[in-house]
Design a protein around this motif. Structure first.
Motif, PDB file in Angstrom:
ATOM      1  N   TYR A  18     -32.198 -12.898  28.160  1.00 12.57           N
ATOM      2  CA  TYR A  18     -30.713 -12.719  28.138  1.00 12.57           C
ATOM      3  C   TYR A  18     -30.510 -12.707  26.819  1.00 12.57           C
ATOM      4  O   TYR A  18     -30.902 -13.276  25.782  1.00 12.57           O
ATOM      5  N   GLY A  19     -29.342 -11.995  26.320  1.00  6.98           N
ATOM      6  CA  GLY A  19     -28.764 -12.347  25.110  1.00  6.98           C
ATOM      7  C   GLY A  19     -29.398 -11.217  23.966  1.00  6.98           C
ATOM      8  O   GLY A  19     -29.224 -11.617  22.917  1.00  6.98           O
ATOM      9  N   LEU A 111     -24.338 -19.041  29.761  1.00  6.76           N
ATOM     10  CA  LEU A 111     -25.506 -18.271  29.366  1.00  6.76           C
ATOM     11  C   LEU A 111     -25.570 -18.291  27.823  1.00  6.76           C
ATOM     12  O   LEU A 111     -26.640 -18.253  27.340  1.00  6.76           O
ATOM     13  N   LYS A 112     -24.402 -18.483  27.151  1.00  6.64           N
ATOM     14  CA  LYS A 112     -24.480 -18.314  25.641  1.00  6.64           C
ATOM     15  C   LYS A 112     -25.057 -19.704  25.250  1.00  6.64           C
ATOM     16  O   LYS A 112     -25.853 -19.699  24.348  1.00  6.64           O
ATOM     17  N   THR A 113     -25.077 -20.820  26.149  1.00 14.93           N
ATOM     18  CA  THR A 113     -25.650 -22.168  25.747  1.00 14.93           C
ATOM     19  C   THR A 113     -27.287 -21.908  25.560  1.00 14.93           C
ATOM     20  O   THR A 113     -27.703 -22.240  24.615  1.00 14.93           O
ATOM     21  N   GLY A 114     -27.736 -21.191  26.668  1.00 19.69           N
ATOM     22  CA  GLY A 114     -29.086 -20.961  26.607  1.00 19.69           C
ATOM     23  C   GLY A 114     -29.564 -20.066  25.737  1.00 19.69           C
ATOM     24  O   GLY A 114     -30.712 -20.121  25.060  1.00 19.69           O
ATOM     25  N   THR A 115     -28.728 -18.942  25.580  1.00 23.45           N
ATOM     26  CA  THR A 115     -29.091 -18.186  24.618  1.00 23.45           C
ATOM     27  C   THR A 115     -29.353 -18.813  23.327  1.00 23.45           C
ATOM     28  O   THR A 115     -29.988 -18.277  22.413  1.00 23.45           O
ATOM     29  N   ILE A 116     -28.044 -19.173  22.807  1.00 25.08           N
ATOM     30  CA  ILE A 116     -28.132 -19.854  21.295  1.00 25.08           C
ATOM     31  C   ILE A 116     -29.519 -20.705  21.149  1.00 25.08           C
ATOM     32  O   ILE A 116     -30.004 -20.600  19.941  1.00 25.08           O
ATOM     33  N   ALA A 117     -29.737 -21.608  22.223  1.00 29.62           N
ATOM     34  CA  ALA A 117     -30.750 -22.329  22.231  1.00 29.62           C
ATOM     35  C   ALA A 117     -32.233 -21.776  21.953  1.00 29.62           C
ATOM     36  O   ALA A 117     -33.024 -21.732  21.015  1.00 29.62           O
ATOM     37  N   LEU A 118     -32.422 -20.454  22.771  1.00 29.93           N
ATOM     38  CA  LEU A 118     -33.519 -19.584  22.491  1.00 29.93           C
ATOM     39  C   LEU A 118     -33.651 -19.011  21.159  1.00 29.93           C
ATOM     40  O   LEU A 118     -34.622 -18.680  20.467  1.00 29.93           O
ATOM     41  N   VAL A 119     -32.510 -18.472  20.438  1.00 29.43           N
ATOM     42  CA  VAL A 119     -32.515 -17.903  19.297  1.00 29.43           C
ATOM     43  C   VAL A 119     -32.845 -19.045  18.083  1.00 29.43           C
ATOM     44  O   VAL A 119     -33.330 -18.819  17.313  1.00 29.43           O
TER      45      VAL A 119
ATOM     46  N   ARG B 142     -18.176 -18.271  18.805  1.00 30.03           N
ATOM     47  CA  ARG B 142     -18.131 -19.042  20.055  1.00 30.03           C
ATOM     48  C   ARG B 142     -16.785 -19.982  20.023  1.00 30.03           C
ATOM     49  O   ARG B 142     -16.904 -20.668  19.071  1.00 30.03           O
ATOM     50  N   ALA B 156     -31.209 -26.570  22.757  1.00 27.44           N
ATOM     51  CA  ALA B 156     -32.017 -26.165  21.524  1.00 27.44           C
ATOM     52  C   ALA B 156     -33.359 -26.890  21.163  1.00 27.44           C
ATOM     53  O   ALA B 156     -34.271 -26.696  21.115  1.00 27.44           O
ATOM     54  N   PHE B 170     -34.643 -22.972  29.581  1.00 23.85           N
ATOM     55  CA  PHE B 170     -33.280 -21.974  29.518  1.00 23.85           C
ATOM     56  C   PHE B 170     -32.562 -22.073  30.961  1.00 23.85           C
ATOM     57  O   PHE B 170     -31.336 -22.425  30.960  1.00 23.85           O
ATOM     58  N   SER B 173     -30.675 -25.621  31.469  1.00 27.84           N
ATOM     59  CA  SER B 173     -29.438 -25.723  30.302  1.00 27.84           C
ATOM     60  C   SER B 173     -28.315 -24.852  30.711  1.00 27.84           C
ATOM     61  O   SER B 173     -27.361 -25.127  30.843  1.00 27.84           O
TER      62      SER B 173
END
Lengths: 173, 184
Positions: A18-19, A111-119, B142, B156, B170, B173
């Motif tokens: 995602y993202g 999804l933004k939560t998970g995406t920011i975490a992955l970035v 955001r 994160a 992922f 979360s």
């Protein structure tokens, strides 16, 4: 290299892709380096090439990693495997998700939560490279400043840094 | 409701394939560079209105996968059903696949020359900076609530600490964040 395990790893990567490119590059990095399939420096090269060849970065990275590991069959397998889940889910769920309306806004927010975490994870795994030498640190800091605070196209940043690297390699053999 | 606008010409299969093929072949810089180009093309050809295109783009972001590919697939299917879907898929996939392989083959030959190593080293050195800038922009744009901040920080920390579990973490979360969005 077993083509089946290559396909499985890239299929899995596709599920959480995602993202945009940098999330996917981060997952590819942890999955591939974690298995010892490619070295840190080798992977950075592949990502640099993915950035300056046409097409989606994540796809290019998958194709290149597949090629490095198992030649042209590997490239084909990795490319098709990484898009398999996205293709199937779009086929299966487009009309469903289109009907979600307001709930889709919530899904995208989540999804933004998970995406920011992955970035953040991608950044974390690339930070040691930035700290490895003065040149890398300065180039990374300069790239951050240009990309975060100006509208410079990333391509020019990458090509510019590549040019600097080329000149330095000629000056300091 | 389409009384004033003339009926858009139905795209031919070849037209769909070549449109996506061309965009994929010449646009460097990933999905967020490609999507506006796709938007310009499909509205210029009057395949769809700009608003409809950006609605489909928003929909494409709910799916995993390269965003340019997803957008192309959804647009292709909207225009010509399964055939459009497959044509868009082939159009987007083929050019990068071929060009990346050509570059890889060249590197097999010239990859160890000092200037090539220097170029790749410089180009790779900017990656942490570009990723950092993306993170910066994502967090800046955001709309934050206490819940979203807490959720994102925990997510994160979790994926960084347990990187081999990044994919399950992922989804965990996202589910937790979604539960919070639904409750509020």
């Amino acid at each position: 290299m077993n083509l089946l395990s290559l396909a499985w790893v890239f299929f899995k990567i596709g599920i959480a892709a995602y993202g945009g490119g940098w999330t996917i590059v981060g997952i590819i990095k942890t999955e591939i380096l974690g298995r010892g399939w490619i070295t840190e420096a080798g992977f950075s090269d592949l990502v640099a090439i993915s950035q300056v060849t046409p097409g989606p970065v994540a796809l290019n990275a998958a194709t290149l990693v597949g090629y490095r590991l198992a030649g042209i069959p590997g490239a084909a397998v990795a490319t098709l495997a990484v898009v398999a889940f996205p293709i199937l889910s779009i086929l299966a769920a487009t009309s469903l998700l289109a009907r979600l309306g307001k709930a889709r806004g919530m899904l995208q927010e989540a999804l933004k939560t998970g995406t920011i975490a992955l970035v953040a994870m991608t950044l974390w795994t690339f930070l040691p490279a930035a700290a490895s030498s003065w040149t890398s640190g300065v180039l990374a800091a300069g790239a951050f400043a240009l990309a975060a605070f100006t509208k410079t196209h990333p391509l020019f940043i990458i090509l510019g840094a590549g040019g600097i690297g080329l000149v330095l390699s000629l000056l300091v053999p | 409701m389409e009384g004033t606008s003339p009926t858009p010409p139905a795209p031919s299969p070849g037209d769909i394939f070549w449109t996506f093929f061309r965009i994929s072949a010449v646009t460097i810089g990933g999905g967020y560079a490609m999507v506006p180009v796709i938007g310009k093309e499909v509205t210029a050809k009057r395949w769809m209105e700009e608003k409809e295109f950006y609605d489909l783009f928003a929909l494409a972001q709910s799916f995993p996968g390269p965003i340019a590919l997803n957008t192309a697939l959804i647009v292709g299917r909207k225009m010509a059903g399964m055939a459009g879907f497959c044509l868009a898929l082939a159009g987007i996939l083929v050019p990068p696949f071929v060009s990346v392989l050509v570059v890889a083959l060249l590197l097999d030959g010239f990859g160890n020359l000092a200037p090539v190593r220097g170029f790749l080293g410089g180009a790779a050195a900017v990656i942490p900076g570009l990723v950092g800038a993306l993170l910066w922009r994502m967090t800046r744009t955001r709309t934050w609530t206490v819940w979203r901040i807490a959720c994102t920080l925990c997510a994160a920390a979790a994926v960084i600490a347990f990187r081999s579990w990044a994919i399950p973490l992922f989804f965990a979360s996202v589910l937790v964040a979604l539960a919070g969005e639904v409750r509020s």
